[in-house]
Scaffold this motif. Structure first.
Motif, PDB file in Angstrom:
ATOM      1  N   PRO A 167       0.767  -1.216   0.030  1.00 51.65           N
ATOM      2  CA  PRO A 167       0.166  -0.081   0.047  1.00 51.65           C
ATOM      3  C   PRO A 167       0.760   1.184  -0.076  1.00 51.65           C
ATOM      4  O   PRO A 167       1.200   1.707   0.889  1.00 51.65           O
ATOM      5  CB  PRO A 167      -1.079  -0.052   1.317  1.00 51.65           C
ATOM      6  N   SER A 168       1.216   1.479  -1.244  1.00 53.11           N
ATOM      7  CA  SER A 168       2.001   2.902  -1.312  1.00 53.11           C
ATOM      8  C   SER A 168       1.537   3.617  -2.565  1.00 53.11           C
ATOM      9  O   SER A 168       0.988   3.165  -3.384  1.00 53.11           O
ATOM     10  CB  SER A 168       3.582   2.483  -1.512  1.00 53.11           C
ATOM     11  N   LEU A 169       1.916   4.973  -2.769  1.00 55.14           N
ATOM     12  CA  LEU A 169       1.611   5.883  -3.724  1.00 55.14           C
ATOM     13  C   LEU A 169       2.564   6.972  -3.872  1.00 55.14           C
ATOM     14  O   LEU A 169       3.575   7.175  -3.112  1.00 55.14           O
ATOM     15  CB  LEU A 169       0.123   6.400  -3.402  1.00 55.14           C
ATOM     16  N   CYS A 170       2.551   7.198  -5.115  1.00 56.63           N
ATOM     17  CA  CYS A 170       3.403   8.691  -5.488  1.00 56.63           C
ATOM     18  C   CYS A 170       2.305   9.740  -5.720  1.00 56.63           C
ATOM     19  O   CYS A 170       1.192   9.496  -6.298  1.00 56.63           O
ATOM     20  CB  CYS A 170       4.287   8.606  -6.532  1.00 56.63           C
ATOM     21  N   ALA A 183      -0.263  22.263 -12.047  1.00 56.03           N
ATOM     22  CA  ALA A 183      -1.096  23.264 -12.394  1.00 56.03           C
ATOM     23  C   ALA A 183      -2.102  23.490 -11.258  1.00 56.03           C
ATOM     24  O   ALA A 183      -2.280  24.710 -10.625  1.00 56.03           O
ATOM     25  CB  ALA A 183      -1.811  23.673 -13.725  1.00 56.03           C
ATOM     26  N   GLY A 184      -2.625  22.504 -10.567  1.00 55.07           N
ATOM     27  CA  GLY A 184      -3.615  22.563  -9.821  1.00 55.07           C
ATOM     28  C   GLY A 184      -3.007  22.716  -8.279  1.00 55.07           C
ATOM     29  O   GLY A 184      -3.709  22.925  -7.106  1.00 55.07           O
ATOM     30  N   ARG A 185      -1.420  22.637  -8.186  1.00 52.25           N
ATOM     31  CA  ARG A 185      -1.096  22.630  -6.698  1.00 52.25           C
ATOM     32  C   ARG A 185      -1.391  24.255  -6.141  1.00 52.25           C
ATOM     33  O   ARG A 185      -1.435  25.221  -6.923  1.00 52.25           O
ATOM     34  CB  ARG A 185       0.538  22.545  -6.753  1.00 52.25           C
ATOM     35  N   PRO A 186      -1.587  24.383  -4.794  1.00 50.03           N
ATOM     36  CA  PRO A 186      -1.565  23.338  -3.778  1.00 50.03           C
ATOM     37  C   PRO A 186      -2.892  22.391  -3.511  1.00 50.03           C
ATOM     38  O   PRO A 186      -2.738  21.707  -2.700  1.00 50.03           O
ATOM     39  CB  PRO A 186      -1.338  24.304  -2.611  1.00 50.03           C
ATOM     40  N   GLY A 187      -3.775  22.786  -4.393  1.00 50.17           N
ATOM     41  CA  GLY A 187      -4.978  21.943  -4.262  1.00 50.17           C
ATOM     42  C   GLY A 187      -4.602  20.447  -4.526  1.00 50.17           C
ATOM     43  O   GLY A 187      -3.578  20.061  -5.120  1.00 50.17           O
ATOM     44  N   ILE A 188      -5.519  19.417  -4.106  1.00 45.85           N
ATOM     45  CA  ILE A 188      -5.463  17.965  -4.245  1.00 45.85           C
ATOM     46  C   ILE A 188      -6.523  17.608  -5.319  1.00 45.85           C
ATOM     47  O   ILE A 188      -7.882  18.009  -5.014  1.00 45.85           O
ATOM     48  CB  ILE A 188      -5.557  17.240  -2.961  1.00 45.85           C
ATOM     49  N   GLU A 219      -8.533  10.318  -3.993  1.00 43.93           N
ATOM     50  CA  GLU A 219      -8.885   8.798  -3.860  1.00 43.93           C
ATOM     51  C   GLU A 219      -7.781   7.972  -3.744  1.00 43.93           C
ATOM     52  O   GLU A 219      -7.914   6.812  -3.010  1.00 43.93           O
ATOM     53  CB  GLU A 219      -9.742   8.391  -5.347  1.00 43.93           C
ATOM     54  N   ASP A 220      -6.513   8.182  -4.267  1.00 42.32           N
ATOM     55  CA  ASP A 220      -5.533   7.347  -3.981  1.00 42.32           C
ATOM     56  C   ASP A 220      -5.132   7.260  -2.539  1.00 42.32           C
ATOM     57  O   ASP A 220      -5.070   6.319  -2.026  1.00 42.32           O
ATOM     58  CB  ASP A 220      -4.285   8.105  -4.679  1.00 42.32           C
ATOM     59  N   LEU A 221      -5.054   8.605  -2.104  1.00 40.98           N
ATOM     60  CA  LEU A 221      -4.774   8.581  -0.610  1.00 40.98           C
ATOM     61  C   LEU A 221      -5.716   7.931   0.245  1.00 40.98           C
ATOM     62  O   LEU A 221      -5.342   7.273   1.401  1.00 40.98           O
ATOM     63  CB  LEU A 221      -4.846  10.123  -0.122  1.00 40.98           C
ATOM     64  N   LEU A 222      -7.072   7.899   0.091  1.00 45.22           N
ATOM     65  CA  LEU A 222      -8.241   7.117   0.761  1.00 45.22           C
ATOM     66  C   LEU A 222      -7.920   5.726   0.609  1.00 45.22           C
ATOM     67  O   LEU A 222      -8.057   5.046   1.484  1.00 45.22           O
ATOM     68  CB  LEU A 222      -9.697   7.730   0.280  1.00 45.22           C
TER      69      LEU A 222
END
Length: 513
Positions: free
Chosen positions: A85-88, A107-112, A118-121
């Motif tokens: 369970p890992s991600l970049c 371009a969307g930073r700092p937003g997620i 969904e990856d993080l969840l």
């Protein structure tokens, strides 16, 4: 089709966050290894497991690189991939994520983005509440200071575990100190100050990127067998060897590379010592500080994943390794990249737990490993006690132990040491880069060993000469380089030169029965 015939695919091992694996998968791999009759088995570990698509493309890239390297020796080697369970973050330019998507994420930073959320969840399911709060703060970017206090609280809740949780044992790359350290300073220092520090580091990297040669820019291409952007032909700058300090630099395995591309990691002490940090806060606007908050979030997530990598390596993969080659003469070559490098390293500790008379690990190759450069050291600079977490594990590797590094890997050269500082650090004689530096930036340090060698020079060596080196630091700065901020060339390891290196490692006499 040729790649399917030159390198056996013996399957995949899938570990959960608590290092559990289905015993049926282990049996299936063992049977595939036995039936294939291969002499060499590569066990490949990386950290790009955002979803099935990214995992598949990342696995395919490593598989393709190895298949190309063994194209003239069909059937002699096989590849086992390890999933955990890992991600970049999707702005890093990793395998399986299209260039257009990567640019949109940047371009969307700092937003997620919704996809990254969904990856993080998926990989941090217990952190759903703090993740929702963090995502909202990064999207809204409130102008008041209280918002940064809220961000810090949410980040701490995301990373915290009970003291009795077994995962707590895997937070540090060193052990045996009088005052054990496992809590990163970035979680407990004033959050706005830390955000400003990361914002300043990103600004330093952007300035440095503008000065890079055109050939240094680029990204990791998608797909099997892809390679990172071609580097310029410029030579890696030489670095003098210092003989100052309580640990003589002549004991370091090779020269220390040129200074990181931010003076922040050349400061003595920690973020808490103040100095330029206070000045930054007056110069930085709210938007810049929130960009730093996005990077702080990335580094906190990577801290959680580094801790998990240690647990999966020691309690999961390590104990499985010997079972994979039972009833066969196959030799195991463990390969770890980035976060997967820490998992591969800690697998040695798990291998030791099951070790009896025969060592089955034939070689270990760490590609831009996200782990302390003192992890193999038997003593620590500016410490009266302590050693690296893997200080006595070299004996469990029969053949070469290789570590690639690049001083243009800005993720490991600048952001990792800033994020790795621990609470209570009082080493006022060591710079941040010196004490908290990463293997993938300046190689294995604190051990007796040979001078650094470039990847091209190493590929010109005989396999027999390679087998004589206890540790080998490989300077890949001319290949692993990119102007992309913040990762630099961290993901640019899928190269023909790396494939040739991995084959040479397997053919080293010390790695044979």
């Amino acid at each position: 089709m040729a790649r399917q015939t030159t390198l056996h695919d013996v399957g995949t091992l899938r570990f959960d966050a608590r290092a559990q694996v289905d015993p049926a998968e282990v049996r299936s791999v063992r049977e595939a290894v036995r039936d294939s009759g291969i002499e060499h088995l590569y066990v490949v570990v990386h950290g790009a497991h955002n979803d099935e698509s990214v995992t598949r493309d990342a696995d395919s890239a490593f598989h393709g690189m190895l298949a190309d390297a063994w194209a003239d020796a069909a059937g002699g080697a096989g590849c086992l991939t390890v999933q955990w369970p890992s991600l970049c973050f999707r702005d890093e330019g990793v395998w399986g994520i299209a260039q257009q998507v990567t640019e949109q994420e940047r371009a969307g930073r700092p937003g997620i983005s919704k996809t990254l959320y969904e990856d993080l969840l998926r990989h941090l399911p217990d952190g759903s509440a703090p993740l929702a709060e963090i995502a909202e703060l990064l999207r809204e970017q409130p102008p008041h200071d209280r918002a940064f206090d809220d961000l810090g609280s949410a980040l701490r809740r995301l990373a915290e575990i009970p003291l009795q949780d077994p995962l707590a044992e895997y937070a540090a790359d060193t052990e045996g100190e009088i005052l054990p350290q496992s809590d990163p300073l970035m979680l407990f220092e004033d959050t706005k100050t830390v955000c400003g520090e990361f914002a300043g580091a990103l600004s330093d990297l952007m300035s440095a990127a503008e000065d890079q040669e055109p050939g240094e820019s680029g990204r990791q291409e998608d797909g099997a067998g892809a390679s990172g952007a071609e580097a310029s032909d410029g030579e890696t700058p030489d670095a003098e060897v210092s003989e100052e300090g309580t640990l003589p630099e002549i004991r370091v395995a090779g020269h220390r590379p040129t200074a990181p591309r931010s003076d922040r990691v050349n400061r003595v002490g920690t973020v808490a010592t103040g100095g330029p940090v206070g000045l930054d806060r007056h110069r930085q606007g709210p938007a810049e500080v929130w960009r730093g908050a996005h990077e702080l979030f990335r580094q906190v997530v990577r801290h959680v994943l580094r801790r998990r990598a240690g647990a999966v390596g020691q309690a999961g993969l390590g104990p499985c390794l010997s079972a994979l080659v039972e009833s066969s003469e196959t030799r195991i070559h463990l390969v770890g990249h980035g976060l997967g490098g820490r998992l591969a390293g800690f697998a040695l500790r798990g291998l030791e737990a099951r070790h009896s008379e025969s060592v089955t690990l034939a070689s270990l190759t760490l590609l831009q490993a996200e782990m302390s450069h003192f992890v193999f050291a038997d003593s620590l600079p500016q410490q009266v006690s302590g050693h690296g977490a893997l200080w006595n594990q070299r004996r469990l590797v029969q053949g070469p132990l290789i570590c690639t590094f690049s001083h243009l890997d800005t993720h490991l050269g600048v952001l990792y040491p800033l994020s790795a500082q621990m609470i209570g650090d009082s080493a006022e004689m060591a710079t941040t880069a010196r004490k908290w530096g990463a293997l993938g930036f300046d190689g294995i340090q604190g051990v007796d060993g040979p001078p650094d060698i470039t990847l091209d020079a190493l590929n010109e060596m005989s396999a027999r000469d390679l087998s004589k080196m206890p540790y080998t630091n490989v300077d890949a700065s001319s290949l692993f380089r990119s102007a992309d901020v913040p990762m630099g060339g961290h993901h640019h390891v899928i190269r023909p030169e790396v494939g040739r290196l991995l084959r040479k490692v397997a053919e080293s006499p010390a790695a044979l029965p």
